[in-house]
Design an enzyme around this catalytic site. Structure first.
Site, mmCIF file in Angstrom:
data_model
loop_
_atom_site.group_PDB
_atom_site.id
_atom_site.type_symbol
_atom_site.label_atom_id
_atom_site.label_comp_id
_atom_site.label_asym_id
_atom_site.label_seq_id
_atom_site.Cartn_x
_atom_site.Cartn_y
_atom_site.Cartn_z
ATOM 1 N N THR A 1 0.872 -1.184 0.000
ATOM 2 C CA THR A 1 0.000 0.000 0.000
ATOM 3 C C THR A 1 0.910 1.235 0.000
ATOM 4 O O THR A 1 2.123 1.116 0.138
ATOM 5 C CB THR A 1 -0.892 0.041 1.268
ATOM 6 O OG1 THR A 1 -0.054 0.302 2.400
ATOM 7 C CG2 THR A 1 -1.629 -1.263 1.475
ATOM 8 N N ASP A 2 0.312 2.413 -0.131
ATOM 9 C CA ASP A 2 1.118 3.639 -0.111
ATOM 10 C C ASP A 2 1.899 3.760 1.197
ATOM 11 O O ASP A 2 3.050 4.178 1.216
ATOM 12 C CB ASP A 2 0.217 4.869 -0.283
ATOM 13 C CG ASP A 2 -0.276 4.976 -1.725
ATOM 14 O OD1 ASP A 2 0.306 4.270 -2.589
ATOM 15 O OD2 ASP A 2 -1.234 5.732 -1.971
ATOM 16 N N CYS A 3 1.242 3.390 2.308
ATOM 17 C CA CYS A 3 1.917 3.525 3.602
ATOM 18 C C CYS A 3 2.707 2.282 3.992
ATOM 19 O O CYS A 3 3.584 2.347 4.846
ATOM 20 C CB CYS A 3 0.924 3.931 4.690
ATOM 21 S SG CYS A 3 -0.615 3.014 4.647
ATOM 22 N N TYR A 4 2.390 1.150 3.393
ATOM 23 C CA TYR A 4 3.134 -0.100 3.649
ATOM 24 C C TYR A 4 3.534 -0.700 2.295
ATOM 25 O O TYR A 4 2.904 -1.636 1.811
ATOM 26 C CB TYR A 4 2.272 -1.097 4.428
ATOM 27 C CG TYR A 4 1.954 -0.684 5.849
ATOM 28 C CD1 TYR A 4 2.899 -0.853 6.857
ATOM 29 C CD2 TYR A 4 0.703 -0.149 6.177
ATOM 30 C CE1 TYR A 4 2.612 -0.486 8.161
ATOM 31 C CE2 TYR A 4 0.409 0.227 7.480
ATOM 32 C CZ TYR A 4 1.368 0.059 8.466
ATOM 33 O OH TYR A 4 1.089 0.416 9.753
ATOM 34 N N PRO A 5 4.580 -0.159 1.661
ATOM 35 C CA PRO A 5 4.875 -0.565 0.276
ATOM 36 C C PRO A 5 5.403 -1.997 0.114
ATOM 37 O O PRO A 5 5.210 -2.598 -0.929
ATOM 38 C CB PRO A 5 5.928 0.444 -0.183
ATOM 39 C CG PRO A 5 6.440 1.112 1.034
ATOM 40 C CD PRO A 5 5.438 0.959 2.107
#
Lengths: 135, 386
Positions: free
Chosen positions: B129-133
């Protein structure tokens, strides 16, 4: 007289010879066969209870040894890792001959190898896998 | 009458009189209940048995770049990662994926290996994800590397448990051990007169917040356990079949391998032996009398596990004195009995707990709330699919 439990290990080339007959006829061994496992081309194993005099037992064992048959006492057939054993008692539930029992005072597992028939049920009943059968 | 505060003051001063639930029996017989209740401050109880409903919450810390773990394997055993990014729960009975034919390994083994300080293979994937790439990560971790690792067991320390027999013609491999055909053996799994909830059958002292010994650590009762049932038939005030249960919590980092042991029951699967010890404060004579209960006053039903149905038949009611004698007579037949929980380890735990309290290392905690009362267990209620 002597009541001894022994396991005989036959090399593949000796499994077809009637050693048990010789032990009965020549060495006066009164034999109760508890368990046998012989398949062609492989090592054979025979667990027996022997009732005879000490002298005849010794002579018979010499005969087997000279014939190339390995003999082990039953005590060496069941291995229990006592350091790891938690004495839960699960193995005693399947040991109908009473070779594995609980001491009713200390609740520790007691092993009486002379009663063992090497059925192998204890090995699979042990929940922590610390019993190994050598038969 | 004593209070928790008074007992704890005596513990701190090193004056508390602490005995085990086996030792209290003789004391009450010799001294009488009134005098014994004045003399004794704490009775320790314990059990060491297979408790499948157990597991551990873990927090691994964040990687860089960070990952929001969606699937996780520890030594190839799947752990539940459907909570925040690097939190997970590993259940004791979960089996490893890709096991070789003779290999047995599961969540319980991961838990035992963590306690032993072994390196555990960690493999995780995320969606990115954007916060957990990050999308996948692997390597080795051990218990000391983790931020938190606490055991949270939804159902432990069952108040009594049914004994098992197999009246069918085939051998049955069950969580009650190997049951030989034609009713040839009986297994049972409690420590009887030493068992925690047998000694406080109405939960007068054991409640939410009670401090307990769990796996060698000092933990707590977090809640009633799942399938907690207070409405079972009773004899001498104690249920004659599975009754109350506890949800227990404790820090894995303080646990010891001698009190947590992975188990495998052939044909059933993996379970976990857990050592549990619970102190009972002798606040009054009534509480004391409960702790003086004897094996001959405690009963359980023997059920036929040869029947693969929920409603098994009771073959008979039997006392723990009979079960512990090694043989039980049923319809004139002498049947061999065997325990599945270790009395030897239970005694060891009751004695360790006794010594910890006597030396001031273990203070008692008054429950912050009572366990649920007047509750029974429902069967599964599935509505038909439309």
């Amino acid at each position: 007289m002597n009541n001894t439990r022994l396991t005989l290990y036959f090399p593949p080339d000796l499994t077809c010879k009637a050693f048990t007959y010789d032990l009965v006829k020549e060495y006066d061994w009164k034999i109760n066969i508890i368990k046998a496992s012989i398949s062609e081309g492989q090592e054979g194993r025979l667990l027996m209870e022997v009732d005879t005099s000490s002298e005849k037992l010794k002579e018979g064992l010499e005969y087997l040894s000279n014939s190339g048959i390995e003999v082990k006492n039953l005590e060496k057939q069941v291995y229990i890792d006592r350091d790891e054993c938690i004495s839960c008692g699960a193995c005693t539930g399947v040991c109908l001959p009473g070779a594995l029992e609980m001491d009713k005072n200390t609740w520790e597992l007691v092993h009486n190898p002379e009663k063992c028939i090497v059925c192998g049920l204890c090995e699979s009943a042990c929940p922590i896998g610390i019993i190994k059968i050598g038969f | 009458m004593k209070t928790y505060k008074e007992i704890n003051e005596k513990i701190k001063a090193g004056n508390a009189v602490v005995v085990t639930a086996e030792e209290i029996i003789d004391i009450v017989e010799k001294e009488g209940a009134k005098k014994a209740a004045e003399m004794v401050d704490v009775v320790t109880t314990a059990t060491f048995g297979p408790m499948c409903s157990s597991g551990v919450f873990l927090n691994f810390g964040h990687s860089d770049p960070p990952i929001r773990i969606s699937k996780l394997w520890l030594n190839d055993v799947p752990a539940y990662a459907g909570i925040a990014a690097v939190d997970a729960y590993i259940g004791a009975t979960e089996l490893a994926e890709n096991m070789r034919s003779n290999e047995i390994y599961g969540g319980a083994h991961v838990i035992e290996d963590l306690i032993k300080g072994k390196e555990i293979r960690f493999r995780a994937i995320g969606t990115g994800t954007d916060c957990y790439p990050k999308k996948d990560i692997s390597g080795y971790i051990n218990l000391a590397d983790l931020n938190e690792a606490f055991m949270l067991n939804p159902r432990n320390a069952y108040q009594n448990y049914a004994a098992a027999i197999n009246l069918s013609k085939e051998k049955k491999e069950t969580y009650m051990g190997t049951l030989l055909p034609n009713g040839s053996n009986i297994t049972y799994s409690t420590s009887g007169e030493l068992s925690p909830l047998m000694n406080d059958p109405e939960f007068k002292t054991i409640g939410i917040g009670t401090k307990v010994f769990i796996g060698g650590a000092q933990g707590h009762v977090a809640w009633n356990g799942t399938q907690h049932n207070t409405l079972k038939d009773k004899v001498n005030g104690v249920p004659t079949s599975p009754g109350g249960t506890l949800t227990l919590i404790g820090d894995l980092k303080e646990m010891k391998p001698e009190f947590i042991k992975a188990a495998y029951y052939k044909g059933y699967g993996v379970s976990l032996f857990i050592g549990v010890g619970i102190p009972i404060p002798i606040l009054n004579e009534e509480i004391l009398l409960r702790t003086a209960v004897k094996d001959e006053e405690l009963f359980t039903n023997i059920y036929d596990y040869g029947v693969g149905e929920r409603s098994r038949k009771s073959v008979g009611l039997v006392s723990y004195k009979e079960l512990k004698s090694g043989f039980v007579n049923i319809n004139g037949k002498k049947i061999r009995t065997a325990p599945l929980s270790s009395m030897k380890k239970a005694r060891e735990i009751a004695n360790i707990l006794k010594e910890q309290i006597k030396s001031g290392d273990f203070l008692l905690t008054e429950p912050s709330a009572e366990l649920r009362q007047n509750t029974s267990t429902k069967p599964m209620k599935l509505k038909e699919e439309k």
